[in-house]
Scaffold this motif. Sequence first.
Motif, PDB file in Angstrom:
ATOM      1  N   UNK A 117      12.625  -0.703  -1.293  1.00  0.00           N
ATOM      2  CA  UNK A 117      13.666  -1.067  -2.252  1.00  0.00           C
ATOM      3  C   UNK A 117      15.026  -1.379  -1.651  1.00  0.00           C
ATOM      4  N   UNK A 118      15.094  -1.569  -0.329  1.00  0.00           N
ATOM      5  CA  UNK A 118      16.375  -1.986   0.243  1.00  0.00           C
ATOM      6  C   UNK A 118      16.764  -3.355  -0.301  1.00  0.00           C
ATOM      7  N   UNK A 119      18.075  -3.607  -0.336  1.00  0.00           N
ATOM      8  CA  UNK A 119      18.565  -4.855  -0.928  1.00  0.00           C
ATOM      9  C   UNK A 119      18.556  -6.005   0.059  1.00  0.00           C
ATOM     10  N   UNK A 120      18.739  -5.699   1.347  1.00  0.00           N
ATOM     11  CA  UNK A 120      18.882  -6.758   2.338  1.00  0.00           C
ATOM     12  C   UNK A 120      18.746  -6.163   3.723  1.00  0.00           C
ATOM     13  N   UNK A 121      18.697  -7.042   4.729  1.00  0.00           N
ATOM     14  CA  UNK A 121      18.640  -6.617   6.122  1.00  0.00           C
ATOM     15  C   UNK A 121      19.533  -7.534   6.948  1.00  0.00           C
ATOM     16  N   UNK A 122      20.050  -7.004   8.050  1.00  0.00           N
ATOM     17  CA  UNK A 122      20.776  -7.844   9.002  1.00  0.00           C
ATOM     18  C   UNK A 122      19.825  -8.530   9.978  1.00  0.00           C
ATOM     19  N   UNK A 123      18.565  -8.114   9.960  1.00  0.00           N
ATOM     20  CA  UNK A 123      17.570  -8.523  10.955  1.00  0.00           C
ATOM     21  C   UNK A 123      16.992  -9.897  10.596  1.00  0.00           C
ATOM     22  N   UNK A 124      17.325 -10.901  11.385  1.00  0.00           N
ATOM     23  CA  UNK A 124      16.992 -12.283  11.026  1.00  0.00           C
ATOM     24  C   UNK A 124      15.478 -12.492  10.988  1.00  0.00           C
ATOM     25  N   UNK A 125      14.788 -12.187  12.068  1.00  0.00           N
ATOM     26  CA  UNK A 125      13.351 -12.442  12.111  1.00  0.00           C
ATOM     27  C   UNK A 125      12.605 -11.579  11.091  1.00  0.00           C
ATOM     28  N   UNK A 126      12.997 -10.330  10.993  1.00  0.00           N
ATOM     29  CA  UNK A 126      12.354  -9.439  10.024  1.00  0.00           C
ATOM     30  C   UNK A 126      12.528  -9.940   8.600  1.00  0.00           C
ATOM     31  N   UNK A 139     -10.175  -3.379  -0.969  1.00  0.00           N
ATOM     32  CA  UNK A 139      -9.384  -4.535  -0.525  1.00  0.00           C
ATOM     33  C   UNK A 139     -10.217  -5.477   0.340  1.00  0.00           C
ATOM     34  N   UNK A 140     -11.065  -4.906   1.200  1.00  0.00           N
ATOM     35  CA  UNK A 140     -11.939  -5.714   2.052  1.00  0.00           C
ATOM     36  C   UNK A 140     -13.372  -5.363   1.669  1.00  0.00           C
ATOM     37  N   UNK A 141     -14.159  -6.410   1.391  1.00  0.00           N
ATOM     38  CA  UNK A 141     -15.560  -6.176   1.034  1.00  0.00           C
ATOM     39  C   UNK A 141     -16.432  -7.101   1.857  1.00  0.00           C
ATOM     40  N   UNK A 142     -17.401  -6.523   2.551  1.00  0.00           N
ATOM     41  CA  UNK A 142     -18.256  -7.326   3.430  1.00  0.00           C
ATOM     42  C   UNK A 142     -17.427  -8.079   4.464  1.00  0.00           C
ATOM     43  N   UNK A 143     -16.359  -7.464   4.921  1.00  0.00           N
ATOM     44  CA  UNK A 143     -15.525  -8.077   5.958  1.00  0.00           C
ATOM     45  C   UNK A 143     -14.525  -9.088   5.439  1.00  0.00           C
ATOM     46  N   UNK A 144     -14.585  -9.362   4.132  1.00  0.00           N
ATOM     47  CA  UNK A 144     -13.694 -10.390   3.551  1.00  0.00           C
ATOM     48  C   UNK A 144     -12.566  -9.744   2.757  1.00  0.00           C
ATOM     49  N   UNK A 145     -11.379 -10.234   3.033  1.00  0.00           N
ATOM     50  CA  UNK A 145     -10.208  -9.772   2.313  1.00  0.00           C
ATOM     51  C   UNK A 145     -10.250 -10.318   0.889  1.00  0.00           C
ATOM     52  N   UNK A 146     -10.049  -9.454  -0.076  1.00  0.00           N
ATOM     53  CA  UNK A 146     -10.025  -9.901  -1.470  1.00  0.00           C
ATOM     54  C   UNK A 146      -8.596 -10.308  -1.813  1.00  0.00           C
ATOM     55  N   UNK A 147      -8.409 -11.622  -1.960  1.00  0.00           N
ATOM     56  CA  UNK A 147      -7.046 -12.126  -2.130  1.00  0.00           C
ATOM     57  C   UNK A 147      -6.412 -11.589  -3.405  1.00  0.00           C
ATOM     58  N   UNK A 148      -7.219 -11.391  -4.428  1.00  0.00           N
ATOM     59  CA  UNK A 148      -6.625 -10.927  -5.688  1.00  0.00           C
ATOM     60  C   UNK A 148      -6.171  -9.472  -5.555  1.00  0.00           C
ATOM     61  N   UNK A 149      -6.922  -8.706  -4.754  1.00  0.00           N
ATOM     62  CA  UNK A 149      -6.492  -7.323  -4.534  1.00  0.00           C
ATOM     63  C   UNK A 149      -5.291  -7.309  -3.590  1.00  0.00           C
ATOM     64  N   UNK A 150      -5.343  -8.173  -2.565  1.00  0.00           N
ATOM     65  CA  UNK A 150      -4.242  -8.232  -1.605  1.00  0.00           C
ATOM     66  C   UNK A 150      -2.937  -8.565  -2.315  1.00  0.00           C
ATOM     67  N   UNK A 151      -3.042  -9.363  -3.368  1.00  0.00           N
ATOM     68  CA  UNK A 151      -1.841  -9.782  -4.091  1.00  0.00           C
ATOM     69  C   UNK A 151      -1.099  -8.603  -4.704  1.00  0.00           C
ATOM     70  N   UNK A 152      -1.793  -7.471  -4.840  1.00  0.00           N
ATOM     71  CA  UNK A 152      -1.103  -6.262  -5.306  1.00  0.00           C
ATOM     72  C   UNK A 152       0.078  -5.911  -4.423  1.00  0.00           C
ATOM     73  N   UNK A 153      -0.054  -6.272  -3.149  1.00  0.00           N
ATOM     74  CA  UNK A 153       1.024  -5.923  -2.227  1.00  0.00           C
ATOM     75  C   UNK A 153       2.318  -6.632  -2.602  1.00  0.00           C
ATOM     76  N   UNK A 154       2.185  -7.749  -3.278  1.00  0.00           N
ATOM     77  CA  UNK A 154       3.379  -8.463  -3.734  1.00  0.00           C
ATOM     78  C   UNK A 154       4.198  -7.570  -4.662  1.00  0.00           C
ATOM     79  N   UNK A 155       3.478  -6.708  -5.378  1.00  0.00           N
ATOM     80  CA  UNK A 155       4.162  -5.858  -6.347  1.00  0.00           C
ATOM     81  C   UNK A 155       4.586  -4.515  -5.773  1.00  0.00           C
ATOM     82  N   UNK A 156       4.434  -4.341  -4.463  1.00  0.00           N
ATOM     83  CA  UNK A 156       4.663  -3.006  -3.897  1.00  0.00           C
ATOM     84  C   UNK A 156       6.082  -2.520  -4.174  1.00  0.00           C
ATOM     85  N   UNK A 157       7.024  -3.429  -4.075  1.00  0.00           N
ATOM     86  CA  UNK A 157       8.426  -3.054  -4.314  1.00  0.00           C
ATOM     87  C   UNK A 157       8.629  -2.572  -5.748  1.00  0.00           C
TER      88      UNK A 157
END
Lengths: 447, 447
Positions: free
Chosen positions: A185-194, A391-409
């Motif tokens: 939940x940080x608002x910003x960073x000074x770190x350009x690449x990050x 999240x990973x099934x049969x070695x394959x990343x489930x994109x719809x589950x991975x998209x949960x990470x978008x909501x992590x914040x």
Amino acid sequence: MSQHLSVQVDDGDLVLLTDLYQLTMLQAYWKESMQERATFSLFFRKLPPTRRFMLACGQQHAAALASRLRFSSSALSQLAGTGKFDDAFLDWLAGWRFTGDIWTLPEGTPVFPNEPYMEVDAPIAEAQLLESLIMNLVQLETVLASKAVRLVMAARGRPVVDFGMRRMHGVDAAVRGVRAYRTAGLAATSNVLGGLRHDLEINGTMAHSYILAHDSEREAFRAFARHYPDTTLLVDTHDTLEGVRMVIELMAEEPDLRVSAVRLDSGDLGELAHRSRALLDEAGFEDIKIIASSGLDEFSIQELVEDGAPIDAFGVGTQMGVSADAPVIDLSYKLVEYAGIPRVKHSTGKVNLPGRKQLYRRRDAQGRYAGDIIANRDERSVDGEPMLVPLVQGGKLDASVMAMAVDARERVRSSLAEMPEALTRLAPGESDYPVELSEELKRLQQR
Amino acid sequence: MSQHLSVQVDDGDLVLLTDLYQLTMLQAYWKESMQERATFSLFFRKLPPTRRFMLACGQQHAAALASRLRFSSSALSQLAGTGKFDDAFLDWLAGWRFTGDIWTLPEGTPVFPNEPYMEVDAPIAEAQLLESLIMNLVQLETVLASKAVRLVMAARGRPVVDFGMRRMHGVDAAVRGVRAYRTAGLAATSNVLGGLRHDLEINGTMAHSYILAHDSEREAFRAFARHYPDTTLLVDTHDTLEGVRMVIELMAEEPDLRVSAVRLDSGDLGELAHRSRALLDEAGFEDIKIIASSGLDEFSIQELVEDGAPIDAFGVGTQMGVSADAPVIDLSYKLVEYAGIPRVKHSTGKVNLPGRKQLYRRRDAQGRYAGDIIANRDERSVDGEPMLVPLVQGGKLDASVMAMAVDARERVRSSLAEMPEALTRLAPGESDYPVELSEELKRLQQR
């Protein structure tokens, strides 16, 4: 010294970021034709004394990397050079890939001791190899997110900005740290690449060296404010309040200059903020904000906020960048099942939970966390919301589950409101948040 | 979440691992045509309470990287995307390279508060840009080497092996950490990529999971010892002394099996080492060594060694991997001269030393360190050995000076013998090691 100067670690070399015994055990499994499915469980046994919960972070990132892990030809030739591996085994490694399943908690989930926050089910030589890399990747983001969220809580809605890149542990910590900060939940960073990589606003002010390189502070302020309208000026190089007065004079002289904030970086920040605010307000600059930095941690921010210091944003670095009070958690990645049989190491005084598991979180009528239950994965009718997702099934990343990470914040933001008050206190101390074992898991553990 | 999954940081992106203000100040210097030479000095103000000296490490590595730093086209287009930079400035950045000089202490030099351990002389827009990256790179290796050397001192000649990769802060910390460990005097690492890159012996044992995946501990021992003659067997999965007895029985059954060591990883290590040693000796296996691990730090190693525990080597991880008691030092990179004029920030209560400097180390008649003098760089007839050397000159790395880093490990070894005894104590406490300012520097500081 090694003449290896680059600090670049190619994706193809990442598979070598492991402990040697993982590879020697792999070769042993291969020689013994042991290829039954195993389950490994990732958890920690206890909280650092200064944490009431950890924020699980990095596990989706680590799982995504694991699903793509390969032995590049460069990696294989480096391994061959060690003389520790048979050619036939190296040939087999060339075709190695992860074909199993990975269950994880969504990133940003508050997590407690002994709770599985990742489980890997795969042929043993696949699940084993992931141990060291997953632990390294997950530990970093979890430790940093768990620290950063404390600063966010202390600031009670005021923006917290990461200024800590220079004090973090190397390149990867600095870059991936921003990912953890974004989640926390940080608002910003000074770190350009990050910031560029992990989608967090990049901002920054100016350094004392810029002031010192000019003939006078006034010259430096004028030049910088002309280059960067709405900039932040660092006012403490010589004397903070004199610096604030100089900003005010400068703006009186050049009405076209626009300054959005002054930054205090030394001294008694509360006192200086009050006096700076008074000077600015008196001169009619109520809209110029005050940013404070200088060795801040969650406790000094909490004190400033509770004292009503007129500080609009906090810049934090050193203490947060290495999670100085708790730089490590004792993550474990333990074999809990092999060939369909639950397994466990019988250590005295340690909880080890056999078998594949699921974590359930119960809520009270107001939607607040009421307690967790650790259960067998296929157990029915356990009370609460199942938390681990495949999240990973049969070695394959489930994109719809991975998209949960978008909501992590957003998950973190809402979690903070849904946790019992005792969990959100910053002071060290036990919370009585209940984490129980299901009846079936208790029975399995006793067998 | 960011969809940036790779953790790879290309050499061409490394220039973006900086704080935004470095780039905005650069653009300001460029707009103002400020291109006089500046000197920045790298130092720390105080030791962590649990350190009596720091081991300067990483500064040659950082200088070498700085001398090669460029803005790749990828880096430039990422910067352009921020909207914060003029096209003409970005064009200028495309040609940016470091053309200045970098003076450093040789790696592995013990260093004390306020001592310059790196000085960068260059046009200000070159020297300024290096700040964040150099601090990040140097801080990691210095913090880790300074912790690791304490474990080496505690072990009094017994090998110390790094098992900590999984608990370090990300990929770069784990890989470059091994470089610091090599300098500090560790005997080996379990970290494959770190060991390969930074030329430290790689070794390892086996994990509890390997034992648990087999039908019995005996089966697991037999299989592993057949695959790997002279291996180390992990004996504490169920009961340490039972494990040792099983190794003895197995070797009686199969005289061709060769086991070089047993590893104890839980319980009272001193007690278990004594009893394991007795069992092994009684059975005629005086040559089987005992390796101990399990949450070790310098104090527990010191206690084991002083108690005469028959432990031949120590495996260490968590505490060393993040330098848990002192994960950060307050490195500063300060402008001390611009356009030939010494400059300094006048902070209350802080020592700031103006001008270009040299560090001299004096020795007594026995060759032991007697004290340091910080002097102006061009000052004559200062007592002692000048310590800072010009590693980069006119932007070019001096290969003969860089080769000193090859000897860093030996430099540390001899330094430990040359330091006053008070500096080598592990307990927290002040040492009275004298660090003085030269007469000329005192005069300059007073002006």
